[in-house]
Design a protein around this motif. Structure first.
Motif, mmCIF file in Angstrom:
data_model
loop_
_atom_site.group_PDB
_atom_site.id
_atom_site.type_symbol
_atom_site.label_atom_id
_atom_site.label_comp_id
_atom_site.label_asym_id
_atom_site.label_seq_id
_atom_site.Cartn_x
_atom_site.Cartn_y
_atom_site.Cartn_z
ATOM 1 N N LEU A 128 0.824 -1.207 0.055
ATOM 2 C CA LEU A 128 0.030 -0.187 -0.015
ATOM 3 C C LEU A 128 0.706 1.248 -0.202
ATOM 4 N N LEU A 129 2.124 1.244 0.909
ATOM 5 C CA LEU A 129 2.887 2.320 0.920
ATOM 6 C C LEU A 129 3.494 2.549 -0.477
ATOM 7 N N LYS A 130 3.922 1.792 -0.977
ATOM 8 C CA LYS A 130 4.578 1.623 -2.245
ATOM 9 C C LYS A 130 3.689 2.149 -3.573
ATOM 10 N N THR A 131 2.479 1.855 -3.115
ATOM 11 C CA THR A 131 1.290 2.310 -4.337
ATOM 12 C C THR A 131 1.124 3.499 -4.086
ATOM 13 N N LEU A 132 1.023 4.073 -2.825
ATOM 14 C CA LEU A 132 0.983 5.628 -2.789
ATOM 15 C C LEU A 132 2.019 6.438 -2.908
ATOM 16 N N ALA A 133 3.119 5.749 -2.928
ATOM 17 C CA ALA A 133 4.463 6.370 -3.472
ATOM 18 C C ALA A 133 4.574 6.389 -5.079
ATOM 19 N N GLY A 134 3.815 5.694 -5.777
ATOM 20 C CA GLY A 134 3.717 5.652 -7.158
ATOM 21 C C GLY A 134 4.928 4.543 -7.771
ATOM 22 N N LYS A 135 5.426 3.767 -6.762
ATOM 23 C CA LYS A 135 6.171 2.787 -6.976
ATOM 24 C C LYS A 135 5.724 1.730 -7.632
ATOM 25 N N LEU A 136 4.421 1.292 -7.526
ATOM 26 C CA LEU A 136 3.487 0.280 -7.839
ATOM 27 C C LEU A 136 2.101 0.949 -8.224
ATOM 28 N N GLU A 137 1.673 0.172 -9.217
ATOM 29 C CA GLU A 137 0.262 0.540 -9.633
ATOM 30 C C GLU A 137 -0.734 -0.485 -9.315
ATOM 31 N N LEU A 138 -1.961 0.183 -8.983
ATOM 32 C CA LEU A 138 -3.087 -0.822 -8.590
ATOM 33 C C LEU A 138 -3.245 -1.892 -9.645
ATOM 34 N N LYS A 139 -3.955 -2.745 -9.305
ATOM 35 C CA LYS A 139 -4.527 -4.004 -10.076
ATOM 36 C C LYS A 139 -5.817 -3.645 -10.660
ATOM 37 N N ARG A 140 -6.318 -2.744 -10.060
ATOM 38 C CA ARG A 140 -7.709 -2.220 -10.545
ATOM 39 C C ARG A 140 -8.110 -0.996 -9.594
ATOM 40 N N GLY A 141 -9.038 -0.251 -9.920
ATOM 41 C CA GLY A 141 -9.723 0.836 -9.136
ATOM 42 C C GLY A 141 -9.007 2.182 -9.336
ATOM 43 N N GLU A 142 -9.214 3.077 -8.526
ATOM 44 C CA GLU A 142 -8.848 4.468 -8.687
ATOM 45 C C GLU A 142 -7.884 4.984 -7.504
ATOM 46 N N ILE A 143 -6.943 5.789 -7.731
ATOM 47 C CA ILE A 143 -6.070 6.278 -6.652
ATOM 48 C C ILE A 143 -5.764 7.644 -6.901
ATOM 49 N N GLN A 144 -5.786 8.890 -5.990
ATOM 50 C CA GLN A 144 -5.348 9.985 -5.899
ATOM 51 C C GLN A 144 -4.146 10.162 -4.969
ATOM 52 N N ARG A 145 -2.918 10.492 -5.674
ATOM 53 C CA ARG A 145 -1.897 10.470 -4.642
ATOM 54 C C ARG A 145 -1.465 12.007 -4.396
ATOM 55 N N PRO A 146 -0.890 12.296 -3.320
ATOM 56 C CA PRO A 146 -0.310 13.565 -3.038
ATOM 57 C C PRO A 146 0.869 14.019 -4.088
ATOM 58 N N THR A 147 1.168 15.441 -4.556
ATOM 59 C CA THR A 147 1.863 15.647 -5.231
ATOM 60 C C THR A 147 3.346 15.161 -4.951
ATOM 61 N N THR A 148 3.771 15.266 -3.944
ATOM 62 C CA THR A 148 5.203 14.717 -3.640
ATOM 63 C C THR A 148 5.094 13.880 -2.336
#
Length: 510
Positions: A365-385
Protein backbone atom coordinates in the motif's frame (compact mmCIF):
# COMPACT_ATOMS: atom_id res chain seq x y z
CA UNK A 1 23.58 -30.68 25.65
CA UNK A 2 25.23 -27.85 23.64
CA UNK A 3 26.83 -24.92 25.45
CA UNK A 4 28.93 -21.85 24.69
CA UNK A 5 31.20 -20.03 27.10
CA UNK A 6 33.10 -16.75 26.86
CA UNK A 7 35.90 -16.11 29.35
CA UNK A 8 37.34 -12.61 29.85
CA UNK A 9 36.24 -11.87 26.29
CA UNK A 10 36.96 -8.46 24.77
CA UNK A 11 36.58 -7.02 21.30
CA UNK A 12 38.28 -3.77 20.31
CA UNK A 13 37.72 -1.97 17.02
CA UNK A 14 40.57 -0.67 14.88
CA UNK A 15 39.95 2.86 16.22
CA UNK A 16 40.54 1.66 19.77
CA UNK A 17 36.89 1.54 20.85
CA UNK A 18 36.20 -1.42 23.13
CA UNK A 19 32.75 -2.81 22.29
CA UNK A 20 32.77 -5.31 25.14
CA UNK A 21 35.40 -5.84 27.78
CA UNK A 22 36.25 -8.85 29.97
CA UNK A 23 32.89 -10.55 29.41
CA UNK A 24 32.24 -13.83 31.20
CA UNK A 25 29.15 -15.51 29.80
CA UNK A 26 27.81 -19.05 29.62
CA UNK A 27 24.94 -20.06 27.32
CA UNK A 28 23.17 -23.31 28.15
CA UNK A 29 19.40 -23.86 27.87
CA UNK A 30 18.47 -20.28 28.84
CA UNK A 31 16.63 -17.78 26.67
CA UNK A 32 18.84 -14.69 26.75
CA UNK A 33 18.11 -11.33 25.12
CA UNK A 34 20.90 -8.85 24.39
CA UNK A 35 19.89 -5.22 24.03
CA UNK A 36 21.49 -1.80 24.22
CA UNK A 37 22.06 1.40 22.23
CA UNK A 38 22.59 1.30 18.48
CA UNK A 39 26.27 0.78 17.73
CA UNK A 40 27.07 -0.63 21.18
CA UNK A 41 28.40 -3.91 19.76
CA UNK A 42 25.49 -6.30 20.26
CA UNK A 43 25.85 -7.97 16.87
CA UNK A 44 29.61 -8.30 17.41
CA UNK A 45 28.95 -10.04 20.72
CA UNK A 46 26.49 -12.42 19.06
CA UNK A 47 29.01 -13.20 16.31
CA UNK A 48 31.65 -13.81 18.98
CA UNK A 49 29.32 -16.33 20.62
CA UNK A 50 28.87 -18.05 17.25
CA UNK A 51 32.62 -18.22 16.70
CA UNK A 52 32.45 -16.14 13.52
CA UNK A 53 33.94 -13.06 15.21
CA UNK A 54 37.49 -13.57 16.56
CA UNK A 55 38.04 -12.02 19.98
CA UNK A 56 40.68 -9.39 20.63
CA UNK A 57 41.40 -11.11 23.93
CA UNK A 58 39.88 -13.84 26.05
CA UNK A 59 38.61 -17.19 24.87
CA UNK A 60 35.52 -18.95 23.55
CA UNK A 61 34.72 -22.56 24.37
CA UNK A 62 31.78 -24.57 23.08
CA UNK A 63 30.25 -27.99 22.81
CA UNK A 64 27.68 -29.11 20.27
CA UNK A 65 26.04 -27.13 17.49
CA UNK A 66 24.90 -23.54 17.23
CA UNK A 67 23.00 -21.80 14.44
CA UNK A 68 23.76 -18.13 13.82
CA UNK A 69 21.23 -16.04 11.90
CA UNK A 70 22.36 -12.50 10.98
CA UNK A 71 19.94 -9.64 10.38
CA UNK A 72 17.78 -10.09 7.27
CA UNK A 73 19.57 -13.35 6.43
CA UNK A 74 16.35 -14.90 5.12
CA UNK A 75 16.52 -12.55 2.11
CA UNK A 76 19.22 -14.72 0.54
CA UNK A 77 16.96 -17.70 -0.24
CA UNK A 78 15.00 -18.08 -3.49
CA UNK A 79 12.60 -20.87 -2.48
CA UNK A 80 11.46 -22.62 0.67
CA UNK A 81 13.40 -25.75 -0.31
CA UNK A 82 16.55 -23.64 -0.58
CA UNK A 83 15.88 -22.20 2.86
CA UNK A 84 15.61 -25.71 4.25
CA UNK A 85 18.82 -26.79 2.57
CA UNK A 86 16.94 -29.46 0.60
CA UNK A 87 17.44 -28.24 -2.95
CA UNK A 88 20.12 -30.74 -3.98
CA UNK A 89 18.54 -33.70 -2.20
CA UNK A 90 15.13 -32.99 -3.76
CA UNK A 91 16.73 -32.78 -7.19
CA UNK A 92 18.34 -36.17 -6.56
CA UNK A 93 14.97 -37.62 -5.51
CA UNK A 94 13.33 -36.33 -8.67
CA UNK A 95 16.06 -37.88 -10.81
CA UNK A 96 15.61 -41.17 -8.94
CA UNK A 97 11.86 -41.17 -9.60
CA UNK A 98 12.61 -40.59 -13.28
CA UNK A 99 15.14 -43.42 -13.34
CA UNK A 100 18.02 -41.02 -13.97
CA UNK A 101 19.74 -41.12 -10.58
CA UNK A 102 23.48 -41.55 -10.29
CA UNK A 103 25.38 -43.32 -7.54
CA UNK A 104 26.07 -39.95 -5.95
CA UNK A 105 22.31 -39.25 -5.96
CA UNK A 106 21.59 -42.45 -4.03
CA UNK A 107 24.33 -41.59 -1.53
CA UNK A 108 22.77 -38.15 -1.08
CA UNK A 109 19.25 -39.51 -0.65
CA UNK A 110 20.32 -42.22 1.82
CA UNK A 111 17.09 -43.27 3.58
CA UNK A 112 15.19 -40.00 3.04
CA UNK A 113 12.80 -41.31 0.40
CA UNK A 114 9.81 -39.71 2.15
CA UNK A 115 11.58 -36.38 2.53
CA UNK A 116 9.42 -34.43 0.10
CA UNK A 117 6.06 -35.66 1.38
CA UNK A 118 7.14 -35.18 5.01
CA UNK A 119 8.12 -31.56 4.45
CA UNK A 120 5.08 -30.80 2.31
CA UNK A 121 2.88 -31.99 5.19
CA UNK A 122 4.88 -29.84 7.63
CA UNK A 123 4.56 -26.76 5.43
CA UNK A 124 0.87 -27.19 4.60
CA UNK A 125 -0.39 -25.45 7.80
CA UNK A 126 1.75 -22.47 6.81
CA UNK A 127 0.10 -22.46 3.36
CA UNK A 128 3.48 -23.13 1.77
CA UNK A 129 5.06 -25.73 -0.47
CA UNK A 130 8.70 -26.56 -1.07
CA UNK A 131 8.45 -24.69 -4.38
CA UNK A 132 6.99 -21.49 -2.92
CA UNK A 133 9.17 -18.56 -4.08
CA UNK A 134 10.66 -17.16 -0.90
CA UNK A 135 10.81 -13.68 -2.37
CA UNK A 136 7.01 -13.59 -2.55
CA UNK A 137 6.68 -14.12 1.19
CA UNK A 138 6.60 -11.14 3.50
CA UNK A 139 9.80 -10.75 5.57
CA UNK A 140 7.85 -11.66 8.70
CA UNK A 141 6.58 -14.89 7.19
CA UNK A 142 10.07 -15.78 5.97
CA UNK A 143 11.36 -15.55 9.51
CA UNK A 144 8.48 -17.65 10.81
CA UNK A 145 9.32 -20.43 8.36
CA UNK A 146 12.97 -20.25 9.34
CA UNK A 147 12.17 -20.50 13.05
CA UNK A 148 9.88 -23.46 12.38
CA UNK A 149 12.87 -25.20 10.81
CA UNK A 150 15.35 -24.24 13.52
CA UNK A 151 13.07 -25.41 16.32
CA UNK A 152 13.72 -29.03 15.42
CA UNK A 153 17.49 -28.62 15.63
CA UNK A 154 19.39 -29.73 18.78
CA UNK A 155 21.46 -26.57 18.76
CA UNK A 156 21.83 -23.19 20.44
CA UNK A 157 20.08 -20.52 18.36
CA UNK A 158 21.86 -17.18 17.93
CA UNK A 159 19.43 -14.76 16.27
CA UNK A 160 20.05 -11.11 15.36
CA UNK A 161 16.80 -9.12 15.59
CA UNK A 162 14.56 -11.99 14.43
CA UNK A 163 11.29 -10.17 15.19
CA UNK A 164 11.88 -7.35 12.70
CA UNK A 165 9.00 -7.24 10.19
CA UNK A 166 6.83 -9.53 12.34
CA UNK A 167 3.33 -8.47 13.33
CA UNK A 168 2.25 -8.62 16.96
CA UNK A 169 0.74 -12.12 16.73
CA UNK A 170 3.87 -13.51 15.14
CA UNK A 171 6.08 -11.80 17.72
CA UNK A 172 4.16 -13.50 20.52
CA UNK A 173 4.39 -16.77 18.61
CA UNK A 174 8.14 -16.26 18.21
CA UNK A 175 8.56 -15.55 21.92
CA UNK A 176 6.77 -18.79 22.80
CA UNK A 177 8.84 -20.76 20.30
CA UNK A 178 12.10 -19.41 21.68
CA UNK A 179 11.04 -20.03 25.28
CA UNK A 180 10.21 -23.62 24.44
CA UNK A 181 13.50 -24.30 22.65
CA UNK A 182 15.34 -26.63 25.01
CA UNK A 183 18.87 -26.07 23.82
CA UNK A 184 19.42 -22.38 24.52
CA UNK A 185 18.62 -19.17 22.65
CA UNK A 186 20.38 -15.82 22.40
CA UNK A 187 18.66 -12.98 20.55
CA UNK A 188 19.77 -9.44 19.86
CA UNK A 189 16.61 -7.38 20.09
CA UNK A 190 14.97 -4.10 21.05
CA UNK A 191 11.52 -5.69 20.98
CA UNK A 192 9.62 -5.45 24.30
CA UNK A 193 7.78 -8.72 23.59
CA UNK A 194 10.99 -10.73 23.26
CA UNK A 195 12.67 -8.84 26.10
CA UNK A 196 9.75 -9.66 28.37
CA UNK A 197 9.82 -13.34 27.43
CA UNK A 198 13.56 -13.79 27.99
CA UNK A 199 14.93 -15.49 31.10
CA UNK A 200 17.72 -12.92 31.25
CA UNK A 201 18.27 -9.52 29.63
CA UNK A 202 21.85 -8.44 28.98
CA UNK A 203 22.26 -4.70 28.44
CA UNK A 204 25.41 -3.72 26.54
CA UNK A 205 26.52 -0.10 26.76
CA UNK A 206 29.96 1.49 26.65
CA UNK A 207 31.63 -1.91 26.78
CA UNK A 208 29.82 -2.96 29.96
CA UNK A 209 27.37 -5.86 30.12
CA UNK A 210 24.75 -5.67 32.88
CA UNK A 211 22.32 -8.46 33.77
CA UNK A 212 18.57 -8.15 34.37
CA UNK A 213 16.14 -11.00 35.02
CA UNK A 214 12.68 -9.64 35.83
CA UNK A 215 11.01 -8.92 32.48
CA UNK A 216 10.77 -5.87 30.26
CA UNK A 217 8.93 -3.56 32.66
CA UNK A 218 11.46 -4.09 35.44
CA UNK A 219 14.31 -3.73 32.96
CA UNK A 220 12.83 -0.51 31.58
CA UNK A 221 12.37 0.88 35.09
CA UNK A 222 15.96 0.01 36.01
CA UNK A 223 17.13 1.66 32.80
CA UNK A 224 15.18 4.84 33.57
CA UNK A 225 16.60 4.95 37.09
CA UNK A 226 20.11 4.53 35.74
CA UNK A 227 19.54 7.28 33.20
CA UNK A 228 18.20 9.57 35.94
CA UNK A 229 21.32 8.97 38.03
CA UNK A 230 23.54 9.57 35.03
CA UNK A 231 21.70 12.80 34.24
CA UNK A 232 22.03 13.97 37.84
CA UNK A 233 25.74 13.14 37.86
CA UNK A 234 26.30 14.85 34.52
CA UNK A 235 24.52 18.02 35.62
CA UNK A 236 26.44 18.00 38.91
CA UNK A 237 29.71 17.69 36.99
CA UNK A 238 28.74 20.60 34.76
CA UNK A 239 27.80 22.72 37.78
CA UNK A 240 31.15 21.91 39.39
CA UNK A 241 32.98 22.85 36.20
CA UNK A 242 31.09 26.14 35.98
CA UNK A 243 31.83 26.99 39.63
CA UNK A 244 35.52 26.22 39.17
CA UNK A 245 35.69 28.42 36.08
CA UNK A 246 34.08 31.28 37.97
CA UNK A 247 36.52 30.76 40.83
CA UNK A 248 39.40 30.79 38.34
CA UNK A 249 38.23 34.09 36.88
CA UNK A 250 38.02 35.60 40.37
CA UNK A 251 41.43 34.18 41.30
CA UNK A 252 42.96 35.52 38.09
CA UNK A 253 41.62 39.01 38.80
CA UNK A 254 42.96 38.80 42.35
CA UNK A 255 46.32 37.64 41.02
CA UNK A 256 46.50 40.52 38.54
CA UNK A 257 45.63 43.06 41.26
CA UNK A 258 48.25 41.61 43.62
CA UNK A 259 50.85 41.54 40.84
CA UNK A 260 50.18 45.16 39.89
CA UNK A 261 50.28 46.19 43.54
CA UNK A 262 53.60 44.36 44.01
CA UNK A 263 55.13 46.06 40.98
CA UNK A 264 54.02 49.46 42.27
CA UNK A 265 55.52 48.74 45.69
CA UNK A 266 58.82 47.66 44.10
CA UNK A 267 58.95 50.89 42.10
CA UNK A 268 58.16 52.90 45.22
CA UNK A 269 60.82 51.03 47.17
CA UNK A 270 58.38 49.83 49.85
CA UNK A 271 58.86 46.14 48.92
CA UNK A 272 61.86 44.24 47.66
CA UNK A 273 61.74 42.64 44.22
CA UNK A 274 62.59 39.26 45.76
CA UNK A 275 59.45 39.29 47.92
CA UNK A 276 57.30 40.56 45.04
CA UNK A 277 58.56 37.77 42.77
CA UNK A 278 57.90 35.21 45.50
CA UNK A 279 54.31 36.39 45.87
CA UNK A 280 53.82 36.42 42.09
CA UNK A 281 55.19 32.89 41.77
CA UNK A 282 52.91 31.67 44.56
CA UNK A 283 49.88 33.24 42.88
CA UNK A 284 50.84 31.71 39.55
CA UNK A 285 51.04 28.25 41.12
CA UNK A 286 47.60 28.73 42.66
CA UNK A 287 46.20 29.61 39.24
CA UNK A 288 47.87 26.55 37.73
CA UNK A 289 46.32 24.36 40.42
CA UNK A 290 42.91 25.88 39.78
CA UNK A 291 43.31 25.31 36.03
CA UNK A 292 44.21 21.67 36.69
CA UNK A 293 41.05 21.24 38.77
CA UNK A 294 38.99 22.69 35.91
CA UNK A 295 40.58 20.26 33.48
CA UNK A 296 39.73 17.37 35.79
CA UNK A 297 36.16 18.62 36.08
CA UNK A 298 35.95 18.93 32.29
CA UNK A 299 37.14 15.34 31.94
CA UNK A 300 34.39 14.24 34.34
CA UNK A 301 31.82 16.14 32.28
CA UNK A 302 33.00 14.41 29.10
CA UNK A 303 32.95 11.02 30.81
CA UNK A 304 29.43 11.45 32.15
CA UNK A 305 28.25 12.84 28.80
CA UNK A 306 29.11 9.48 27.22
CA UNK A 307 26.48 7.82 29.40
CA UNK A 308 23.96 10.64 29.52
CA UNK A 309 22.39 11.85 26.30
CA UNK A 310 21.15 15.44 26.49
CA UNK A 311 17.39 15.82 26.26
CA UNK A 312 16.33 16.70 22.72
CA UNK A 313 12.63 17.34 22.97
CA UNK A 314 12.11 20.32 20.68
CA UNK A 315 12.72 19.87 16.99
CA UNK A 316 12.75 22.72 14.49
CA UNK A 317 10.98 22.11 11.20
CA UNK A 318 10.06 24.23 8.23
CA UNK A 319 6.56 25.37 9.14
CA UNK A 320 5.77 27.05 5.82
CA UNK A 321 2.08 26.65 5.14
CA UNK A 322 1.47 23.92 2.60
CA UNK A 323 -1.63 23.09 0.64
CA UNK A 324 -3.79 20.28 1.96
CA UNK A 325 -4.03 17.50 -0.62
CA UNK A 326 -6.37 14.55 -0.85
CA UNK A 327 -5.34 10.92 -0.59
CA UNK A 328 -7.95 8.67 -2.14
CA UNK A 329 -8.37 5.00 -3.01
CA UNK A 330 -11.64 3.98 -4.60
CA UNK A 331 -12.55 0.32 -5.14
CA UNK A 332 -8.81 -0.32 -5.31
CA UNK A 333 -7.07 -3.70 -5.40
CA UNK A 334 -3.34 -3.85 -4.73
CA UNK A 335 -1.06 -5.64 -7.16
CA UNK A 336 0.28 -7.93 -4.40
CA UNK A 337 -1.35 -9.51 -1.39
CA UNK A 338 -4.85 -10.84 -0.79
CA UNK A 339 -7.58 -10.01 -3.27
CA UNK A 340 -9.47 -7.32 -1.42
CA UNK A 341 -10.99 -3.96 -2.19
CA UNK A 342 -9.66 -0.84 -0.49
CA UNK A 343 -11.37 2.49 -0.04
CA UNK A 344 -9.47 5.34 1.60
CA UNK A 345 -10.36 9.00 1.94
CA UNK A 346 -7.77 11.08 3.80
CA UNK A 347 -5.58 14.13 3.35
CA UNK A 348 -1.96 15.15 3.87
CA UNK A 349 -2.60 16.74 7.27
CA UNK A 350 -3.56 13.41 8.83
CA UNK A 351 -1.26 11.00 10.63
CA UNK A 352 -2.21 7.43 9.78
CA UNK A 353 -0.94 4.06 10.95
CA UNK A 354 -1.59 1.08 8.69
CA UNK A 355 -2.13 -2.08 10.73
CA UNK A 356 -2.60 -5.71 9.81
CA UNK A 357 -1.02 -9.14 9.75
CA UNK A 358 2.13 -10.04 7.86
CA UNK A 359 1.52 -10.42 4.13
CA UNK A 360 -1.72 -8.43 4.13
CA UNK A 361 -0.25 -5.70 1.90
CA UNK A 362 0.86 -2.87 4.19
CA UNK A 363 4.18 -2.20 2.46
CA UNK A 364 2.51 -2.70 -0.91
CA UNK A 365 0.00 0.00 0.00
CA UNK A 366 2.78 2.45 0.89
CA UNK A 367 4.67 1.72 -2.32
CA UNK A 368 1.46 2.18 -4.28
CA UNK A 369 0.81 5.55 -2.65
CA UNK A 370 4.40 6.48 -3.49
CA UNK A 371 3.86 5.61 -7.16
CA UNK A 372 6.36 2.75 -7.10
CA UNK A 373 3.58 0.22 -7.78
CA UNK A 374 0.31 0.49 -9.67
CA UNK A 375 -3.11 -0.80 -8.71
CA UNK A 376 -4.46 -4.01 -10.17
CA UNK A 377 -7.75 -2.18 -10.52
CA UNK A 378 -9.56 0.82 -9.08
CA UNK A 379 -8.74 4.51 -8.73
CA UNK A 380 -6.05 6.35 -6.77
CA UNK A 381 -5.32 9.99 -6.01
CA UNK A 382 -1.83 10.62 -4.66
CA UNK A 383 -0.28 13.73 -3.06
CA UNK A 384 1.95 15.74 -5.38
CA UNK A 385 5.14 14.78 -3.54
CA UNK A 386 5.37 11.46 -1.72
CA UNK A 387 8.60 10.09 -0.32
CA UNK A 388 8.74 6.45 0.68
CA UNK A 389 11.17 5.70 3.49
CA UNK A 390 11.98 2.12 4.29
CA UNK A 391 13.86 1.16 7.45
CA UNK A 392 17.19 1.35 5.59
CA UNK A 393 16.49 4.83 4.16
CA UNK A 394 17.43 3.64 0.68
CA UNK A 395 16.09 6.99 -0.53
CA UNK A 396 19.31 8.56 0.74
CA UNK A 397 22.39 8.20 -1.46
CA UNK A 398 24.68 6.04 0.65
CA UNK A 399 27.97 7.43 -0.68
CA UNK A 400 27.10 11.09 -0.12
CA UNK A 401 26.85 13.02 3.11
CA UNK A 402 23.57 14.27 4.51
CA UNK A 403 24.90 17.82 4.24
CA UNK A 404 25.73 17.42 0.54
CA UNK A 405 22.30 15.96 -0.15
CA UNK A 406 20.60 18.77 1.77
CA UNK A 407 22.57 21.52 0.04
CA UNK A 408 21.66 20.05 -3.35
CA UNK A 409 17.96 19.56 -2.59
CA UNK A 410 17.10 22.50 -0.36
CA UNK A 411 16.91 26.17 -1.23
CA UNK A 412 17.91 27.08 2.32
CA UNK A 413 20.86 29.00 3.82
CA UNK A 414 23.71 26.75 4.90
CA UNK A 415 23.49 27.69 8.58
CA UNK A 416 19.73 26.96 8.63
CA UNK A 417 20.38 23.47 7.25
CA UNK A 418 22.93 22.77 9.97
CA UNK A 419 20.54 24.09 12.64
CA UNK A 420 17.71 21.85 11.40
CA UNK A 421 19.82 18.73 11.75
CA UNK A 422 21.31 19.85 15.06
CA UNK A 423 17.78 20.10 16.47
CA UNK A 424 17.43 16.32 16.08
CA UNK A 425 20.84 15.61 17.59
CA UNK A 426 22.80 15.37 14.33
CA UNK A 427 25.90 17.50 14.68
CA UNK A 428 28.13 18.72 11.88
CA UNK A 429 30.49 15.74 12.04
CA UNK A 430 27.55 13.37 11.55
CA UNK A 431 25.91 15.15 8.63
CA UNK A 432 29.32 15.57 6.99
CA UNK A 433 29.97 11.80 7.05
CA UNK A 434 28.81 9.45 4.27
CA UNK A 435 25.28 8.18 4.83
CA UNK A 436 26.55 4.59 4.94
CA UNK A 437 28.47 5.36 8.15
CA UNK A 438 25.40 6.56 10.06
CA UNK A 439 23.31 4.34 12.29
CA UNK A 440 19.78 3.39 11.32
CA UNK A 441 18.34 5.91 13.75
CA UNK A 442 20.57 8.71 12.49
CA UNK A 443 19.63 7.98 8.87
CA UNK A 444 15.93 7.98 9.69
CA UNK A 445 16.05 11.28 11.59
CA UNK A 446 18.07 12.91 8.82
CA UNK A 447 15.70 11.61 6.16
CA UNK A 448 12.65 12.93 8.00
CA UNK A 449 14.22 16.38 8.39
CA UNK A 450 15.01 16.43 4.66
CA UNK A 451 11.55 15.28 3.65
CA UNK A 452 9.82 17.85 5.83
CA UNK A 453 12.01 20.62 4.42
CA UNK A 454 11.06 19.40 0.95
CA UNK A 455 7.43 19.51 2.06
CA UNK A 456 6.98 15.91 0.96
CA UNK A 457 4.39 13.55 2.36
CA UNK A 458 6.04 10.79 4.39
CA UNK A 459 5.38 7.11 3.86
CA UNK A 460 7.24 5.36 6.68
CA UNK A 461 7.75 1.60 6.40
CA UNK A 462 8.78 0.23 9.80
CA UNK A 463 11.12 3.12 10.66
CA UNK A 464 11.54 1.84 14.22
CA UNK A 465 13.20 -1.43 13.17
CA UNK A 466 16.79 -1.68 14.45
CA UNK A 467 16.33 1.39 16.68
CA UNK A 468 17.23 1.14 20.36
CA UNK A 469 14.62 2.14 22.94
CA UNK A 470 15.96 5.69 23.35
CA UNK A 471 16.11 6.22 19.59
CA UNK A 472 12.54 4.94 19.29
CA UNK A 473 11.44 7.48 21.87
CA UNK A 474 13.26 10.27 20.02
CA UNK A 475 11.68 9.22 16.73
CA UNK A 476 8.22 9.17 18.33
CA UNK A 477 8.76 12.66 19.75
CA UNK A 478 9.93 13.83 16.35
CA UNK A 479 6.86 12.41 14.58
CA UNK A 480 4.57 13.95 17.19
CA UNK A 481 6.04 17.37 16.47
CA UNK A 482 5.90 17.06 12.69
CA UNK A 483 3.82 19.90 11.21
CA UNK A 484 2.47 17.60 8.49
CA UNK A 485 0.84 14.22 8.11
CA UNK A 486 2.32 10.83 7.30
CA UNK A 487 1.42 7.18 6.79
CA UNK A 488 3.22 4.74 9.07
CA UNK A 489 3.63 0.97 9.07
CA UNK A 490 4.91 -0.42 12.36
CA UNK A 491 4.38 -3.60 14.37
CA UNK A 492 6.00 -2.11 17.48
CA UNK A 493 3.17 -1.40 19.91
CA UNK A 494 5.56 0.09 22.49
CA UNK A 495 6.79 2.60 19.91
CA UNK A 496 3.32 3.37 18.55
CA UNK A 497 1.91 3.92 22.05
CA UNK A 498 4.15 7.00 22.24
CA UNK A 499 2.57 8.57 19.14
CA UNK A 500 -0.23 11.09 19.53
CA UNK A 501 -3.08 12.15 17.25
CA UNK A 502 -2.59 9.15 14.99
CA UNK A 503 -5.45 7.28 13.34
CA UNK A 504 -5.40 3.53 12.74
CA UNK A 505 -6.02 2.28 9.21
CA UNK A 506 -6.55 -1.49 9.50
CA UNK A 507 -5.98 -3.84 6.59
CA UNK A 508 -7.60 -7.23 6.96
CA UNK A 509 -8.91 -10.13 4.92
CA UNK A 510 -12.42 -9.65 3.59
Amino acid sequence: MPWIQLKQASFILANGQCLFCDVDLTIERQFIAITGPNGAGKSHLLKALSGEQPLTSGERQSHGKCFYLPQDATNRFATVSELLGLKEKLAALHRAHQGLASEQDFDLIADDWQLESTWQATLAPLELTLETPFTKLSPGKRMRVYIEVLQSQPAILLLDEPSNHMDSNNKHWLAEQLKSHKHGVVVVTHDPILLDAADHILHLKQGELTHHSHGFDAFREALLQTQARQKQQHLANRAEQKALKQALIAADLQYQRQANKGKAQVRAGSQSKLIADFKSDRGSKRLAGQTHKIQQAQDRVKESAVYYREDKQQFHFNTTTRAKEKIRLCEAELCFGPEKTLNLFADTTQKLRVTGDNGIGKSTLLKTLAGKLELKRGEIQRPTTCIYLDQHCAWLEQGNSILDIAVRLLDTPHHNIITSFASVGLKLDKISSPVMKLSGGEKMKAAIVLVVQLQGFLLLDEPDNHLDLEAQQELATMLNQLPCGFVLVSHNEHFCSQLTNIKALPLCEQ
